[in-house]
Design a protein around this motif. Structure first.
Motif, PDB file in Angstrom:
ATOM      1  N   PHE A  68      40.938 102.557  45.975  1.00  0.00           N
ATOM      2  CA  PHE A  68      39.794 103.435  46.217  1.00  0.00           C
ATOM      3  C   PHE A  68      38.657 103.104  45.255  1.00  0.00           C
ATOM      4  O   PHE A  68      37.489 103.059  45.645  1.00  0.00           O
ATOM      5  N   TYR A  72      34.877 102.189  46.240  1.00  0.00           N
ATOM      6  CA  TYR A  72      34.101 103.403  45.986  1.00  0.00           C
ATOM      7  C   TYR A  72      32.608 103.135  46.083  1.00  0.00           C
ATOM      8  O   TYR A  72      31.852 103.877  46.688  1.00  0.00           O
ATOM      9  N   ASN A  73      32.238 102.017  45.467  1.00  0.00           N
ATOM     10  CA  ASN A  73      30.801 101.682  45.433  1.00  0.00           C
ATOM     11  C   ASN A  73      30.286 101.180  46.781  1.00  0.00           C
ATOM     12  O   ASN A  73      29.088 101.178  47.024  1.00  0.00           O
ATOM     13  N   ILE A  75      30.949 102.485  49.627  1.00  0.00           N
ATOM     14  CA  ILE A  75      30.627 103.626  50.509  1.00  0.00           C
ATOM     15  C   ILE A  75      29.293 104.229  50.092  1.00  0.00           C
ATOM     16  O   ILE A  75      29.126 104.688  48.966  1.00  0.00           O
ATOM     17  N   ASN A  76      28.358 104.166  51.008  1.00  0.00           N
ATOM     18  CA  ASN A  76      27.050 104.801  50.760  1.00  0.00           C
ATOM     19  C   ASN A  76      26.492 105.350  52.070  1.00  0.00           C
ATOM     20  O   ASN A  76      27.105 105.206  53.148  1.00  0.00           O
ATOM     21  N   ILE A 109      27.729 112.942  51.312  1.00  0.00           N
ATOM     22  CA  ILE A 109      28.543 111.783  50.891  1.00  0.00           C
ATOM     23  C   ILE A 109      28.742 111.793  49.368  1.00  0.00           C
ATOM     24  O   ILE A 109      29.856 111.585  48.884  1.00  0.00           O
ATOM     25  N   GLU A 110      27.659 112.050  48.664  1.00  0.00           N
ATOM     26  CA  GLU A 110      27.741 112.071  47.187  1.00  0.00           C
ATOM     27  C   GLU A 110      28.714 113.145  46.727  1.00  0.00           C
ATOM     28  O   GLU A 110      29.543 112.909  45.855  1.00  0.00           O
ATOM     29  N   LYS A 113      32.276 112.052  47.421  1.00  0.00           N
ATOM     30  CA  LYS A 113      32.679 110.958  46.527  1.00  0.00           C
ATOM     31  C   LYS A 113      32.992 111.505  45.134  1.00  0.00           C
ATOM     32  O   LYS A 113      34.014 111.179  44.535  1.00  0.00           O
ATOM     33  N   ASN A 114      32.094 112.340  44.636  1.00  0.00           N
ATOM     34  CA  ASN A 114      32.295 112.920  43.295  1.00  0.00           C
ATOM     35  C   ASN A 114      33.559 113.772  43.244  1.00  0.00           C
ATOM     36  O   ASN A 114      34.323 113.702  42.287  1.00  0.00           O
ATOM     37  N   LEU A 117      36.498 111.507  43.221  1.00  0.00           N
ATOM     38  CA  LEU A 117      36.616 110.824  41.932  1.00  0.00           C
ATOM     39  C   LEU A 117      37.226 111.752  40.885  1.00  0.00           C
ATOM     40  O   LEU A 117      38.101 111.352  40.109  1.00  0.00           O
TER      41      LEU A 117
END
Lengths: 121, 439
Positions: A68, A72-73, A75-76, A109-110, A113-114, A117
């Motif tokens: 992942f 991770y980077n 995925i935007n 999305i942010e 993702k956060n 994480l």
């Protein structure tokens, strides 16, 4: 040569992971209609990933945390919109035509993702 | 004198001889066959064992047939005819037959010895239904010269195992009781199983069914004949006049029955309904007309149901409009079909014909396929009101149509047609009043 192979393998893994992620997304938004999306954008609510999906995703990601972290980077917002354009053009159309649509998806999305994480760490 | 004495002695000897031959009952010299028969059975008649009528019948038979019954035939008659030897009395039968056998043998011997008697030619009739045993038919000897009268012939019941004649009645009695018991048992079993009752019930039901079918046939036949026109008043009057022409007393049930019978006869004599080609043609036209009317009504119903579904469906599917789209930075106007729903609108991109979904109030839309930006032009408020009014008008017309009764149909010329009789009306009121007549 070894490095090339390693890079190739890592790319393959990332591609495979992204494919899995795309399928996962499609599965989770299959029941979302343009109407629902418009309302969610207007009210600034999360509709694509509800609570239960978060839990499922976290369980899977915990198992494949190293992988992942690699994609991770990757995925935007652009990638997600590309997927949506191909897989769900109706939702894509709503996002691009609704005021604050792009901003809403970026935020969504942010946030996800956060959150993911944090859970992995 | 010596001669006379000798003759007397001879006579005495013959008398003694006859007495030794048949010791129990002294025989008369020679009697007529029927009298002989009566004499033999008289003691039993007197004792109430045998019916007198039976003896009379047998006597009559002897006279007519000119033949005496052999023991087997007599036994048959005694058991099968109304002789009185039924039940416990049947026990006397073997003894009676035994005595009769002996008496008959002696009687026949006597007859043979006296050729002068008129009824010498009498024979012994045999029972045709029961063939006698081969050793047992002694009385056909009348025509047989080798007949030996000293031979003692066995009686019919000699086949019974017991040699004691006193036990025979008891055995027979027991045997008969056993038979009676078996018959009773059988009857009880049948009643228990219900087979006996069922048989009768089934038989009765079958009879009822047959009767009903017969009646149905008769009624249908009469109905057919009545369809042919029935009877005229004159016919009925004629029948009644004929029945009561000479009648001065009160009318009885029999008279009425006679009238009914005559009427039904008259109906029966009428020919069955005959159909002319004109009638067939008329029937055809009527049927076609009915069919067309039914078809029209069906179509009307279909159209109504479609209209209803469209009305209901608009809420879900959305309303369709034509919107003008102008490309950003351009002047050229494009007409695009737009469907507006709850929160969004769907339109086709004039350039690439891709579907654009946007919020209903969006002034600008981006095509997700070709990324061209289009300005959506909306009609002003006054224009939209006018349009709404225009849209409402046909609805009102539809409402008017719906108000029409179902039995009225509008034809192409706009006239109202009655579904029952096909009459045309230019005005609705008239048509509704006409419909009341049908009601």
């Amino acid at each position: 040569m070894a490095i090339k192979v390693k890079n190739f393998l890592s790319n393959v893994l990332i591609e495979a992971s992204l494919k899995l992620g795309r399928d996962f997304l499609n599965e989770k938004i299959k029941n979302v209609t343009p109407d629902d999306l418009i309302e969610a954008i207007k009210d600034d609510k999360s509709i694509i990933i509800p609570e239960n999906i978060k839990k499922e995703g976290i369980e899977t990601l915990k198992r494949y945390s190293k992988l992942f972290m690699k994609f991770y980077n990757e995925i935007n917002t652009e990638l997600i919109l590309t997927w949506l354009k191909e897989d769900r053009p109706d939702l894509y159309s709503v996002i691009i035509n609704t005021p604050n649509g792009i901003r809403w998806i970026e935020k969504e999305i942010e946030n996800i993702k956060n959150m993911l994480l944090k859970e992995i760490k | 004198m010596v001669l006379v004495k000798a003759k007397k002695e001879e006579e005495k000897q013959t008398e003694v001889k006859t007495e030794t031959n048949i010791p129990q009952i002294p025989l008369p010299e020679i009697e007529e066959p029927d009298k002989f028969f009566e004499r033999v059975l008289k003691p039993y008649v007197d004792m109430g064992i045998i019916n007198k009528n039976f003896v009379e019948w047998e006597k009559y038979k002897i006279k007519v047939e000119n033949a005496l019954p052999d023991p087997a035939a007599l036994q048959h008659d005694l058991t099968n005819l109304d002789s009185g030897l039924s039940g416990k009395k049947a026990g006397y039968l073997p003894f009676i037959i035994k005595i009769y056998t002996q008496e008959l043998s002696a009687y026949l011997e006597k007859l043979k010895s006296n050729p002068t008697i008129a009824y010498q030619g009498i024979s012994v009739s045999q029972n045709p239904t029961i063939p006698p045993p081969p050793h047992y038919n002694p009385y056909l000897h009348l025509y047989n010269p080798s007949y030996n009268p000293s031979y003692s012939y066995p009686i019919a019941l000699s086949t019974i195992p017991s040699q004691n004649p006193d036990l025979l009645p008891t055995i027979l009695q027991l045997f008969q009781k056993e038979q009676e018991l078996a018959a009773l048992k059988k009857e009880i079993e049948e009643l228990k199983k219900g087979t006996k009752e069922d048989k009768y019930a089934e038989y009765i039901r079958e009879l009822e069914r047959e009767r009903r079918e017969e009646l149905k046939q008769r009624i249908s036949e009469l109905e057919k004949r009545l369809e042919a026109g029935g009877l005229s008043k004159e016919d009925i009057k004629e029948i009644i006049d004929e029945t009561f022409k000479e009648k001065e007393e009160k009318v009885t049930k029999k008279d009425l029955e006679r009238v009914v019978e005559m009427l039904s006869k008259k109906i029966e004599s009428r020919p069955l309904k005959s159909i002319t080609p004109e009638q067939i043609e008329l029937e055809k036209i009527n049927k076609e007309y009915e069919f067309k009317m039914a078809e029209l009504l069906q179509k009307k119903e279909q159209a109504r149901s479609i209209a209803d579904s469209i009305k209901e469906g608009i809420g879900l599917l959305g309303k369709a409009f034509i919107r003008t789209l102008i490309e950003e930075g351009g002047i050229e106007q494009h007409q695009a079909q737009t469907i507006e729903r709850k929160n969004l609108m769907e339109l086709l991109c004039p350039a690439c014909k891709s579907k654009i979904i946007a919020p209903i109030d969006a002034e600008k839309v981006i095509c997700p396929s070709c990324n061209k930006i289009w300005k959506v032009e909306r009609p002003s408020s006054s224009q939209s009101k006018q349009k709404e009014e225009e849209e409402e008008l046909p609805e009102q017309e539809e409402e008017e149509k719906e108000e029409l009764p179902k039995a009225l149909i509008k034809d192409v010329e706009g006239n109202l047609v009655c579904a029952f009789c096909g009459r045309k009306f230019s005005e609705k009121k008239e048509a509704i009043e006409h419909l009341k007549e049908h009601e």
